[in-house]
Design a protein around this motif. Structure first.
Motif, short mmCIF file in Angstrom:
data_model
loop_
_atom_site.label_atom_id
_atom_site.label_comp_id
_atom_site.label_asym_id
_atom_site.label_seq_id
_atom_site.Cartn_x
_atom_site.Cartn_y
_atom_site.Cartn_z
N VAL A 68 0.84 -1.28 -0.08
CA VAL A 68 0.05 -0.01 0.08
C VAL A 68 0.83 1.23 0.02
O VAL A 68 0.64 2.27 -0.86
CB VAL A 68 -0.96 0.07 1.09
CG1 VAL A 68 -1.66 1.23 1.48
CG2 VAL A 68 -2.06 -1.28 1.15
N SER A 107 -0.21 8.97 6.58
CA SER A 107 -0.68 9.23 7.61
C SER A 107 -0.70 8.00 8.59
O SER A 107 -0.30 6.94 8.33
CB SER A 107 -2.43 9.27 7.34
OG SER A 107 -3.19 8.94 8.17
N GLN A 126 -2.95 6.64 9.83
CA GLN A 126 -3.98 5.55 9.82
C GLN A 126 -3.45 4.21 9.44
O GLN A 126 -4.26 3.31 9.48
CB GLN A 126 -5.00 6.28 9.10
CG GLN A 126 -5.74 7.63 9.63
CD GLN A 126 -6.67 7.03 10.59
OE1 GLN A 126 -7.19 6.02 10.74
NE2 GLN A 126 -6.59 7.72 11.86
N ILE A 127 -2.47 4.28 8.73
CA ILE A 127 -1.61 3.13 8.35
C ILE A 127 -1.64 2.01 9.36
O ILE A 127 -1.80 0.94 9.28
CB ILE A 127 -0.28 3.22 7.83
CG1 ILE A 127 0.34 2.00 7.12
CG2 ILE A 127 0.93 3.71 8.75
CD1 ILE A 127 0.09 2.20 5.61
N GLN A 140 -4.01 1.65 11.69
CA GLN A 140 -5.51 1.06 11.54
C GLN A 140 -5.50 0.00 10.46
O GLN A 140 -5.97 -1.04 10.76
CB GLN A 140 -6.38 2.19 11.51
CG GLN A 140 -7.73 1.78 11.95
CD GLN A 140 -8.47 2.99 12.58
OE1 GLN A 140 -8.18 4.15 12.27
NE2 GLN A 140 -9.29 2.58 13.46
N VAL A 141 -4.88 0.43 9.43
CA VAL A 141 -5.08 -0.65 7.96
C VAL A 141 -4.13 -1.86 8.76
O VAL A 141 -4.71 -2.94 8.43
CB VAL A 141 -4.64 0.12 6.95
CG1 VAL A 141 -4.54 -0.77 5.91
CG2 VAL A 141 -5.36 1.22 6.61
N ALA A 150 -6.57 -3.93 10.67
CA ALA A 150 -7.41 -4.45 9.93
C ALA A 150 -6.90 -5.63 9.39
O ALA A 150 -7.50 -6.79 9.20
CB ALA A 150 -8.11 -3.35 9.10
N ILE A 173 -6.36 -8.55 11.53
CA ILE A 173 -7.57 -9.12 12.02
C ILE A 173 -7.92 -10.09 10.97
O ILE A 173 -8.26 -11.32 11.13
CB ILE A 173 -8.70 -8.18 12.49
CG1 ILE A 173 -8.16 -7.35 13.56
CG2 ILE A 173 -10.05 -9.04 12.51
CD1 ILE A 173 -9.15 -6.35 13.91
N LEU A 174 -7.99 -9.58 9.67
CA LEU A 174 -8.46 -10.27 8.52
C LEU A 174 -7.61 -11.66 8.18
O LEU A 174 -8.07 -12.79 8.13
CB LEU A 174 -8.26 -9.23 7.39
CG LEU A 174 -9.25 -10.18 5.95
CD1 LEU A 174 -10.50 -10.13 6.23
CD2 LEU A 174 -8.89 -9.26 4.74
#
Lengths: 624, 303
Positions: free
Chosen positions: A184, A569, A571-572, A574-575, A578, A581-582
């Motif tokens: 990403v 950001s 926020q990486i 948080q990704v 996620a 978890i996935l």
């Protein structure tokens, strides 16, 4: 098939070593670096290294790596499993040694150059941002993989991995998440040092992207390297431990508690009400405020548990709804002082004056001190905490014969006595840097550790905890065995909520948000969602929860500088959560015997049978 | 009277994204896959639509053209479908816990758009405002976005597909008793993939409605629980298209009422905002009727 896959991996490692930077002796603040590579340095921005600093050894070391890769490719095609294993063990060891040598040479060269510059009169060392990079990491991880592969060649190798599945699945998921996260980042951002430079070749572009990805994760993990960074990470980890426990506790009973954000919010509200308004003497106020935090969370969780037990209402959606409602309640209490109800004006006293939505300050007695003030009040090292820990451990492990309840009681007494006694002992002065003194890690961290211990003892050492786990594993069987499922549901949600509510001790009573002892409407309730990642990554085990919370704490602490340096950001993170978890949900894409306990048991039984058959063969004259 | 008309249009506008999402969830859950990721799919769809339209506008120099919002809608639907595919692969191929997988997608939907926004607009919470929005169509004394009309027209269509076509019968069989469906020659796996992707597409369209129909930009977490409320509407509506229509109208009305009351003298806005969520909980507790989910919902299928 497996062997050809291994050849492919070898090729990939070789390619990485060819293209990626091996180490970066010099880097600007914006990330542009001087990249070392066996094929020659990559330096599109034209940075100049200090005089006399050369890394000529990288070429020869690379040749050694090529040899190692070639031999490893050959060894896997040996017919005898034993010799395959032996060869791979040796190669893995050699690889690790080679990596250690590289690291040693690199750091020596860099520090020699710095010392020389300082001796020549420079005020600051010329090389301040330097690190190993992807090319060397590839060798390191490849060597580890060789060691693992060697173990896999020996009998029972697969059963060995399956037995460790509680570690294998999360770690593998973490690796996958890192790879996807790297992709990403690589897609979204230009490579370091290649943007806006004319005539950049393909090699520079690829190396720049790889450097960007490596540097991103280096920044994310960098807090572990310094004491202030570590304190910062643990400060981020403290609420994650609480919310991770809150989610895990639900999982253990077969309930999915997505309501930690709301439970935390209401816990914070209760803690604030107690801490600001309760007219209690100092020594009673703090315990009361902590209890209030737990109570608030317990209430918010308990409502959902009751709705499930009484009406069969799905707890997943209800906990989510309760999150939104809690957010509204918090805003209602703290966003304004005046409201209009059906034309009547109602005044609320809670919001402090000012533009920001925040409560009044906590009373002195309700404040949890900073960790650094517990460890070293007034810059004098205190023996209180170390002695308390030693006394508690001594009491717990010294009285193994006692019944658990008495043993725990004794442990608590010993801990308190140790704390008091340690406080009286003369400490020694220590210097605390301003960076360390400004970290927000506070006594709430100790409460988090106690919560972890509670989780451990309640679930694994009491009959109530046994019933709870039985309910989670097989509700029908537990019901048949006499467990009151409805009461268990309510109790589980109450305790889970209380654990989430305790996270408020960090934010409100410990001033963990921004150093002020107030509740603010900006309280980051979403750490309740982070708790899901912590619980899954930690496999609902106490130690696992602690480690994964710390890992995410490190990442969150590192994320702050990521934004400043690379414009990515935070926020990486948080990704990444996620993705973790996935990937854990899909069992790390591993074969099913890693996730299905029945199939795992089958693998282990097969391995045992195989081993017994071999023993019988190797000692044919033994029995008859 | 004016208030009644305003409330009526507001209800339609609020109900439309819930309805689209809920009908998507209907396919997924009728096939036996819980889709708690609807919330995330809306957000991904909303972000994709707004960013696509904005990029086209930047590339064409702020041109206003008939086709631009439709491309945005397509992007939203596509991205929603892709996220649906991820959920489907996790739940069907890898037999993941469907709620865990859905939660992962919801968390990703809070973070991933921010990273893209940071790169494109140097800000993590909003996209640039777009000029090309989905067209409105006149309706009596007012007008509504064309997607509102589409959402309501979809209800009888979904009903017809589910209950009057062989495909619908197979879908329902797969959700009730996959083994029986398999013995009758239905490809359970393919049915489930189709249903989950379809739910992603519809949720993505709902997202596009929010970002380029209802508003004119993407805002972080702009769905504000719509996906979860849609899920509750599904339960309240007893997994039936017309039931879902009624449920989403009720929730839409609650939200419209909340907007009407805001700034007035009657109730504080913060309390009014919580009303749809409280209503959802009351509905789930069965105070307003009980409902039975498809029998095989939530269970991975093993051949």
């Amino acid at each position: 098939m497996g062997r050809y896959f291994f050849l492919l991996v070898n090729l990939l490692v070789l390619l990485t070593m060819l293209l990626a930077p091996w180490a970066v002796p010099m880097r600007e603040f914006d990330g542009t670096g001087y990249l070392l590579n066996p094929l020659g340095p990559i330096n599109p921005q034209g940075l100049a290294l200090p005089e006399g600093l050369t890394f000529g050894w990288i070429g020869p070391v690379f040749v050694l790596w090529i040899l190692l890769l070639l031999v490893a490719s050959g060894v896997l095609f040996l017919p005898n499993a034993e010799s395959r294993a032996r060869g791979l063990y040796v190669l893995g060891g050699l690889g690790l040694a080679l990596f250690a040598l590289e690291a040693l040479l690199f750091y020596q060269a860099v520090s020699a150059a710095n010392e020389a510059a300082l001796a020549a009169g420079a005020r600051r060392p010329p090389l301040r941002r330097f690190a190993l990079s992807l090319g060397m990491y590839a060798g390191f991880f490849y060597s580890l993989a060789l060691l693992l592969l060697a173990r896999m060649q020996l009998p029972g190798g697969r059963a060995f991995l399956v037995r460790l599945r509680g570690v294998v699945v999360p770690v593998f998921s973490l690796l996958l998440a890192v790879v996807v996260g790297a992709l990403v980042v690589a897609v979204l951002r230009p490579g370091l040092g290649t943007e806006g430079v004319e005539g950049v070749g393909l090699r520079e572009l690829v190396a720049g992207k790889l450097d960007l990805v490596t540097y991103t994760f280096q920044i994310l993990f960098s807090p572990i390297l310094s004491l202030p960074g570590l304190f910062n990470s643990l400060a981020f980890a403290t609420p994650l431990i609480f919310t991770g426990l809150a989610v895990s506790f639900g999982f253990r009973a077969g309930l999915f508690n997505i309501g930690a954000p709301g439970q935390l919010t209401i816990g914070a509200l209760f803690a604030m009400l107690a801490g600001v308004y309760l007219p209690l003497p100092g020594w009673l106020l703090l315990p009361a405020a902590i209890l209030a935090a737990a109570l608030g969370g317990a209430l918010w969780g308990g409502i959902v548990g009751w709705l499930k037990a009484r009406f069969g209402a799905n707890e997943v959606i209800n906990t989510i709804m309760m999150n939104y409602i809690a957010a509204s309640v918090l805003l209602f209490m703290l966003a304004a002082n005046e409201y209009r109800f059906f034309g009547q004006t109602v005044r609320l006293p809670f919001k402090a004056e000012g533009f920001e939505g925040r409560s009044e300050e906590m009373q002195e007695g309700a404040r949890i001190p900073l960790m650094i003030h517990i460890l070293a009040p007034d810059s004098t090292f205190s023996w209180a905490l170390p002695l308390a820990v030693v006394a508690a451990l001594g009491a717990y492990y010294g009285f193994r014969r006692w019944e658990l309840g008495q043993r725990l009681l004794l442990t608590i007494v010993a801990m308190v006595l140790g704390f008091a006694l340690g406080g009286l002992l003369p400490g020694f002065p220590v210097t605390i840097s301003s960076a360390l003194a400004s970290q927000l890690l506070n006594g709430s961290f100790l409460i988090a550790i106690l919560a972890l211990l509670f989780y451990n003892f309640y679930l694994f050492r009491t009959s109530a905890g046994y019933e709870l786990r039985a309910t989670g594993l097989a509700p029908k069987a537990a019901d048949y065995a006499g467990v009151n499922l409805k009461r268990k549901t309510v109790l589980t949600m109450v305790i889970a909520g209380a654990l989430a509510g305790l996270a408020a001790t960090h934010y409100v009573l410990g001033a963990g948000m921004d150093g002020t002892y107030r509740l603010k409407t900006a309280i980051p309730a979403s750490v309740g969602f982070d708790g899901i990642a912590v619980a899954l990554m930690g496999q609902n085990m106490p130690l696992g929860i602690f480690l994964s919370a710390t890992l995410f704490g490190v990442l969150l602490a590192g994320g702050v500088s990521l934004n400043a340096q690379l414009g990515i950001s935070n926020q990486i993170i948080q990704v990444l959560q996620a993705l973790i978890i996935l990937f854990i949900a899909v069992g790390g894409l591993l074969p099913r015997y890693f996730t299905d306990p029945l199939r795992a048991a089958q693998i282990e039984t097969e391995a045992k049978a195989e081993q017994e058959a071999r023993q019988a063969k190797s000692a044919p004259a033994g029995g008859n | 009277m004016e208030i009644v008309i305003a409330l009526f249009f507001s209800t339609l506008r609020q109900a439309a994204p819930l309805l689209l999402t809920s009908l998507g969830g209907l396919f997924s859950e009728r096939s036996g896959v819980v889709n708690i990721a609807l919330e995330g799919m809306i957000l991904f769809g909303a972000a994709a639509a707004a960013i696509t339209v904005n990029r086209i506008e930047v590339a064409t120099g702020g041109q206003v053209a008939f086709w631009i919002p439709w491309v945005g809608l397509l992007a939203g639907a596509l991205v929603g479908g892709l996220v649906g595919l991820v959920h489907a692969i996790a739940c069907i191929r890898y037999r993941a816990d469907q709620i865990v997988s859905g939660t992962a997608i919801n968390i990703a939907a809070l973070g991933a758009p921010s990273i893209v926004l940071q790169v494109l607009y140097n800000n993590t919470s909003t996209s640039q405002e777009v000029v090309n929005r989905l067209p409105n169509v006149p309706l009596g004394p007012g007008s509504v976005s064309i997607l509102v009309i589409v959402a309501f027209l979809l209800v009888p269509l979904v009903w017809w597909v589910l209950f009057k076509t062989p495909w619908g019968l197979r879908l329902r069989a797969v959700g009730e008793h996959p083994e029986a469906a398999e013995t009758m020659g239905v490809n359970v796996i393919r049915m489930r993939y189709t249903a989950v992707i379809l739910s992603g597409v519809l949720a993505g369209i709902a997202g596009a409605y929010l970002s380029i129909g209802f508003l004119n930009q993407f805002i972080r977490a702009m769905s504000a629980g719509a996906g979860f409320i849609a899920l509750a509407a599904l339960i309240f509506g007893k997994w039936h298209p017309f039931g879902v229509l009624g449920a989403t109208l009720l929730f839409g009305f609650a939200q419209a009422l909340a907007i009407q009351l805001q700034g007035g003298d009657i109730l504080p806005a913060t309390i009014v905002q919580a009303m749809p969520f409280i209503l959802t909980m009351l509905v789930l507790a069965g105070f307003i009727g009980r409902s039975r989910p498809p029998a095989a919902v939530g269970k991975p299928y093993d051949k």
